[in-house]
Enzyme design. Sequence first.
Site, PDB file in Angstrom:
ATOM      1  N   GLY A 109     -23.404  16.540  -9.755  1.00  0.00           N
ATOM      2  CA  GLY A 109     -22.302  17.361  -9.888  1.00  0.00           C
ATOM      3  C   GLY A 109     -20.914  16.485 -10.552  1.00  0.00           C
ATOM      4  O   GLY A 109     -20.813  15.451 -10.051  1.00  0.00           O
ATOM      5  N   GLY A 160     -17.077  14.904  -7.425  1.00  0.00           N
ATOM      6  CA  GLY A 160     -17.980  14.042  -8.455  1.00  0.00           C
ATOM      7  C   GLY A 160     -17.400  12.809  -9.427  1.00  0.00           C
ATOM      8  O   GLY A 160     -17.794  11.557  -9.162  1.00  0.00           O
ATOM      9  N   ARG A 208     -14.083  28.075   4.270  1.00  0.00           N
ATOM     10  CA  ARG A 208     -15.405  27.340   4.109  1.00  0.00           C
ATOM     11  C   ARG A 208     -16.458  28.174   4.095  1.00  0.00           C
ATOM     12  O   ARG A 208     -17.670  28.126   3.732  1.00  0.00           O
ATOM     13  CB  ARG A 208     -15.454  26.002   4.876  1.00  0.00           C
ATOM     14  N   ASN A 214     -23.243  28.650  -2.203  1.00  0.00           N
ATOM     15  CA  ASN A 214     -23.653  27.299  -2.172  1.00  0.00           C
ATOM     16  C   ASN A 214     -24.890  26.964  -1.591  1.00  0.00           C
ATOM     17  O   ASN A 214     -25.631  25.947  -1.850  1.00  0.00           O
ATOM     18  CB  ASN A 214     -22.652  26.244  -1.739  1.00  0.00           C
ATOM     19  N   THR A 250     -21.473  16.659   0.265  1.00  0.00           N
ATOM     20  CA  THR A 250     -20.298  16.849   0.564  1.00  0.00           C
ATOM     21  C   THR A 250     -19.582  18.377   0.133  1.00  0.00           C
ATOM     22  O   THR A 250     -18.695  18.751   0.533  1.00  0.00           O
ATOM     23  CB  THR A 250     -19.358  16.065  -0.235  1.00  0.00           C
ATOM     24  N   THR A 251     -20.813  19.063  -0.037  1.00  0.00           N
ATOM     25  CA  THR A 251     -20.709  20.597  -0.565  1.00  0.00           C
ATOM     26  C   THR A 251     -20.271  21.228   0.690  1.00  0.00           C
ATOM     27  O   THR A 251     -20.977  21.286   1.599  1.00  0.00           O
ATOM     28  CB  THR A 251     -21.875  21.061  -1.261  1.00  0.00           C
ATOM     29  N   ASN A 252     -19.365  22.106   0.580  1.00  0.00           N
ATOM     30  CA  ASN A 252     -18.945  23.071   1.760  1.00  0.00           C
ATOM     31  C   ASN A 252     -19.592  24.371   1.814  1.00  0.00           C
ATOM     32  O   ASN A 252     -19.842  24.810   0.636  1.00  0.00           O
ATOM     33  CB  ASN A 252     -17.292  23.156   1.870  1.00  0.00           C
ATOM     34  N   HIS A 276     -16.794  20.630  10.264  1.00  0.00           N
ATOM     35  CA  HIS A 276     -16.052  20.239   9.264  1.00  0.00           C
ATOM     36  C   HIS A 276     -15.324  21.952   8.921  1.00  0.00           C
ATOM     37  O   HIS A 276     -15.943  22.412   7.943  1.00  0.00           O
ATOM     38  CB  HIS A 276     -16.547  19.608   8.084  1.00  0.00           C
TER      39      HIS A 276
END
Length: 308
Positions: free
Chosen positions: A6, A11, A85, A92, A115-117, A172
């Site tokens: 990414g 990124g 989120r 995603n 780290t992708t939500n 998160h």
Amino acid sequence: MITILGAGKVGMATAVMLMMRGYDDLLLIARTPGKPQGEALDLAHAAAELGVDIRISGSNSYEDMRGSDIVLVTAGIGRKPGMTREQLLEANANTMADLAEKIKAYAKDAIVVITTNPVDAMTYVMYKKTGFPRERVIGFSGILDSARMAYYISQKLGVSFKSVNAIVLGMHGQKMFPVPRLSSVGGVPLEHLMSKEEIEEVVSETVNAGAKITELRGYSSNYGPAAGLVLTVEAIKRDSKRIYPYSLYLQGEYGYNDIVAEVPAVIGKSGIERIIELPLTEDEKRKFDEAVQAVKKLVETLPPQLRE
């Protein structure tokens, strides 16, 4: 080699910070033709200006990540204003499954940091689809959540956030729960320094910090996640045995199995070395369970092929 999947805001912020910390073998991979190559060239020019020796390249081919020891997954759509989120889940999850197959094929020995939500659910998908040991599938979140809590505490007390030890557990998202009882400033319990009302304000600010950033500028946080990814890379590369909170697959810890939750852990050269189980009060256990159930609800909405 460190591969960043990414070449968007997170990124690229990560790549810049890694360069500035002296990590000199970076690969950017993204699907858009020319995007990672252009970003890599721009960053290489910046490094030349600063006198920093760096090997950085961009590619549209996932085969180029062969030999990577760390893969940072930042790909996916970001959160838009008003979007939770949880609403990112379907958008995603398929991306994570696809990337998991690529990582398994070309970087089978790498430590994977996501780290992708929504990161807890995405970490679950990555763990299931790679089949990697759980020690090498790490969801990044808790470092940022805890840092945000430390920031708000420092602002209210007028002290350096370096003196603040803040702990956030669970997930998160809106069901994360900061743990004031286990947080401290200069070794002094937080409850001895702040009123109940002030602590409640800190908790609210911490939980809503990400949404506030998105509301103010129109897109989600990128510098915060990038900084946490850099700390994670450093802990792995230096085998520093740092204790940080991460979203991790549980196998009996805190009484849960087959789910991802945000918990403190020791991280070193092999990834997660052990999960630390904190003594929680009954009320804290209830809040932890609410967070776990929220993650479970997300995971259960995924098609079977993404969660098995």
